[in-house]
Scaffold this motif. Structure first.
Motif, PDB file in Angstrom:
ATOM      1  N   TYR A  32       0.976  -0.708  -0.266  1.00  0.00           N
ATOM      2  CA  TYR A  32      -0.343   0.027  -0.436  1.00  0.00           C
ATOM      3  C   TYR A  32       0.910   1.758  -0.272  1.00  0.00           C
TER       4      TYR A  32
ATOM      5  N   PRO B 252      -3.888   5.917   8.378  1.00  0.00           N
ATOM      6  CA  PRO B 252      -3.622   4.691   7.938  1.00  0.00           C
ATOM      7  C   PRO B 252      -3.739   3.766   8.935  1.00  0.00           C
TER       8      PRO B 252
ATOM      9  N   LYS C 110      -6.883   0.041   3.557  1.00  0.00           N
ATOM     10  CA  LYS C 110      -5.459   0.543   3.069  1.00  0.00           C
ATOM     11  C   LYS C 110      -5.963   0.984   1.787  1.00  0.00           C
TER      12      LYS C 110
END
Lengths: 293, 376
Positions: free
Chosen positions: B93, B140, B148
């Motif tokens: 991510y 996050p 995410k």
């Protein structure tokens, strides 16, 4: 039962702190509020003379200079330590590079200062070269000014900044830099906008590790500096050994200790909640660094 | 999937003769590919096959040792990632932990000094595309894996790239969520209409969303085609084995009349295959049949003169999985064959086949494909 056992485990540390930290600190506090003895020492009589003497313009000027030198040296140290820590964290042979950072510690602190005299002194290595290249010239006076002091201080405390910076950068996810580049950031922007905010705890630790001991520096300004680089540490020593005003020496010590302690607490308090305590590198290193020279 | 009608957005990508080594390791060997505008294109292969390296080359994170990469007909060699019209969704991510969801998505716009009003609108638009408007203020670290993932997608899309590169974006999610996100990716692709280049090692993922797939192994592209082509007509043994499950027979070709090929399998006997091939009588060849195309029964089925292969064996292992049972059948020759039997017709009262039952396997020559041949 269990609680008492827990207390036993902390006993050595408590004793250590009592004997080597708290007791001397109490003595210094006590001395700073006493009357000065004629030939050193103190008279057992309460007095605020020492704190009044601190308002002396010459001492205030030295305090201001000490602050300035400390700030400049700390900023320079971090500017140099940042790329060092980064390159160590990204290199494949971290162990060797870290070892090289630590090697100077094997040599005594004073010996390393004298080494700088051997390099920069009037009869030093660099001036030898200058006289060899330009015969007849007198050479350049590098030492005995503030810049020489800053240079040697930066050199001395560089490892204390590199190590915490390395340890936070090592934990940094470098994919984030790829992501920043991918999203349109230039290389420089990826460092300033993504790397720096994420290694803030390392920057803060490195800053404290260098600023606090430099603020109490004594040997470097004494040996490398001149009249213009007399720092608080030197005043304290002079008051103890030459002027023999122990209460004043104690009062200045107390002020230095108190102001750096307050600084550390302020820095620790303004840290965001989700991050850990400032010294996520190694608390014992913080202590030895703050021990001062 | 590609949708006709509306103008196709996105860019096309042409990779020609690209090689890349890391030290002694050859990650890519002379890879040539062309990806069309607006396509959902998958790079599929086992780990270490070079698919991520190829993605990083297209994204500009690495430079090829040889070959060229063109986007919309212009070479992008030497262009850094920030100068290419593609954005990446990273496997991990790569969300910025010091920024909120909103600020993560706004990052590309802030870099470009977009006016605040436009930033607010655009960020909220893309957050709503991935259904995260409610989480704009979170960090996050407070999000689940799927959330995410969606932030990463929104952040990669906000610059309105013409190509979205996805590097195993679902690999960190659990199986259920993966299915869900996959469908979401597909619908996002339909909405934004740009080129998606999707790297995965999961053949199910690739088959279910891709317009076309490139199957890669050991730095080479083995086959490029639609999911159906790749599944039904694999060009190599590796592709056949990697995509789904399959059974492979090594045979020697004894007769050939057009597409009608007859061969002999050691220990089993004759085998009939209908496939277009350059193979000649006397060649060795590998023929494959998918497990779901084999019928399993207790009674010997009738061929009625059709080109049907019939084999006899014993059920070595029945693996029941709800909608189907997977049978591993040991043929008389000792070779094992995998068969899937769907349970759709349970009500018809087909007798249950169990462990150690003697069974007949039958499959049509037309369902067999020759994947590799060796001239002798």
């Amino acid at each position: 039962m269990k609680q008492r056992a827990g207390f036993l485990y902390t006993l050595p540390q408590i004793l250590w702190l009592l004997v080597f930290f708290l007791a001397p600190l109490c003595i210094i506090i006590a001395y700073s509020f006493l009357k000065k003895g004629l030939y050193g020492g103190v008279e057992p009589q309460f007095s605020l003379e020492a704190y009044q003497a601190m308002a002396n313009p010459s001492i205030l000027m030295v305090a201001w200079r000490t602050l300035r030198i400390s700030v400049i040296a700390t900023i320079l140290t971090i500017l140099i330590a940042l790329p060092c820590g980064y390159s160590i964290a990204r290199s494949s042979n971290q162990a060797i590079r870290l070892f090289l950072v630590i090697v100077p510690f094997w040599t005594n602190f004073l010996v390393r200062i004298y080494a700088w005299i051997a390099i920069l002194g009037n009869e030093g290595f660099i001036n030898d070269i200058i006289r060899w290249v330009a015969p007849g010239s007198a050479g350049i006076q590098f030492l005995y000014n503030q810049w020489a002091v800053v240079l040697v201080l930066v050199y001395m405390y560089l490892p204390y900044a590199i190590l915490p910076l390395f340890s936070t950068i090592d934990k940094f996810d470098f994919t984030l830099l790829d992501a920043a580049r991918d999203l349109g950031a230039t290389r420089f922007q990826s460092y300033t906008r993504v790397l720096l905010p994420n290694i803030r705890s390392g920057l803060v630790t490195a800053g404290l590790f260098t600023f606090v001991p430099i603020f109490g520096a004594y040997a470097v300004p004494l040996l490398i500096g001149g009249k213009d680089s007399y720092m608080l540490g030197n005043i304290i020593a002079d008051q103890l050994t030459k002027t023999r005003n122990w209460p004043l020496a104690s009062a200045i010590s107390m002020t230095v200790t108190l102001s750096t302690t307050i600084l550390v607490f302020l820095v620790a308090l303004r840290k965001p909640k989700e991050q850990k305590w400032v010294f996520d590198a190694d608390p014992s290193a913080a202590m030895s660094a703050a021990g001062g020279r | 999937m590609l949708h006709g009608g509306a103008a196709v957005k996105g860019s096309d990508v042409t990779v020609s003769g690209v090689s890349k080594s890391f030290g002694a390791f050859k990650a890519l060997k002379d890879v040539t590919l062309s990806i069309q505008k607006g396509e959902f294109f998958s790079l599929l292969g086992p780990s270490g096959c070079g698919k991520t390296t190829l993605l990083r080359l297209i994204g500009g994170f690495e430079d090829p040792d040889a070959g060229t990469i063109e986007i919309d007909g212009r070479s992008v060699l030497g262009l850094p990632p920030d100068k290419r019209h593609c954005n990446t969704v990273f496997q991990s991510y790569a969300l910025f932990p010091h920024l909120t969801v909103f600020e993560n998505v706004a990052f590309p716009l802030r870099i470009r000094k977009t006016p605040r009003k436009i930033i607010d609108d655009r960020v909220m638009h893309y957050l709503s595309l991935v259904q995260l408007e409610m989480h704009a203020g979170k960090k996050p670290s407070q999000l689940s894996g799927g959330q995410k993932q969606r932030v990463a997608i929104a952040r990669a899309l906000i610059n309105e790239p013409s190509i979205l590169l996805l590097d195993e974006p679902l690999s960190a999610l659990d199986a259920k969520l993966r299915q869900h996100m996959l469908m979401e990716l597909d619908s996002i692709h339909d909405k934004v209409g740009i080129t998606f280049i999707y790297v995965t090692h999961d053949q199910q993922e690739a088959l279910s969303v891709s317009d076309r797939i490139a199957v890669m192994n050991a730095g080479e592209v083995l086959q490029v085609g639609s999911p159906r082509q790749i599944y039904e007509n694999p060009s190599t043994e590796f592709v056949a084995r990697f995509i789904g499950e399959t059974n492979i027979f090594a045979m020697k070709i004894t007769g050939k009349e057009g597409v009608h090929i007859s061969g002999k399998v050691a220990g089993i006997g004759p085998l009939l295959v209908d496939d277009e091939t350059d193979a000649q009588v006397g060649d060795e060849a590998l023929a494959t049949i998918r497990p779901e195309k084999i019928r399993i029964s207790r009674e010997k089925p009738q061929t009625n003169g059709g080109r049907i292969n019939i084999m006899h064996g014993v059920v070595a292992e029945p693996i029941y999985s709800g909608f189907q049972t997977k049978y591993i059948v040991r043929l008389d020759s000792g070779m094992t064959v995998t068969v899937f039997r769907q349970h759709a017709n349970w009500s018809e009262g087909i007798p249950d086949i169990d462990w150690k039952d003697e069974v007949y396997l039958s499959f049509s020559a037309a369902d067999m494909v020759i994947v590799e041949r060796r001239a002798t």
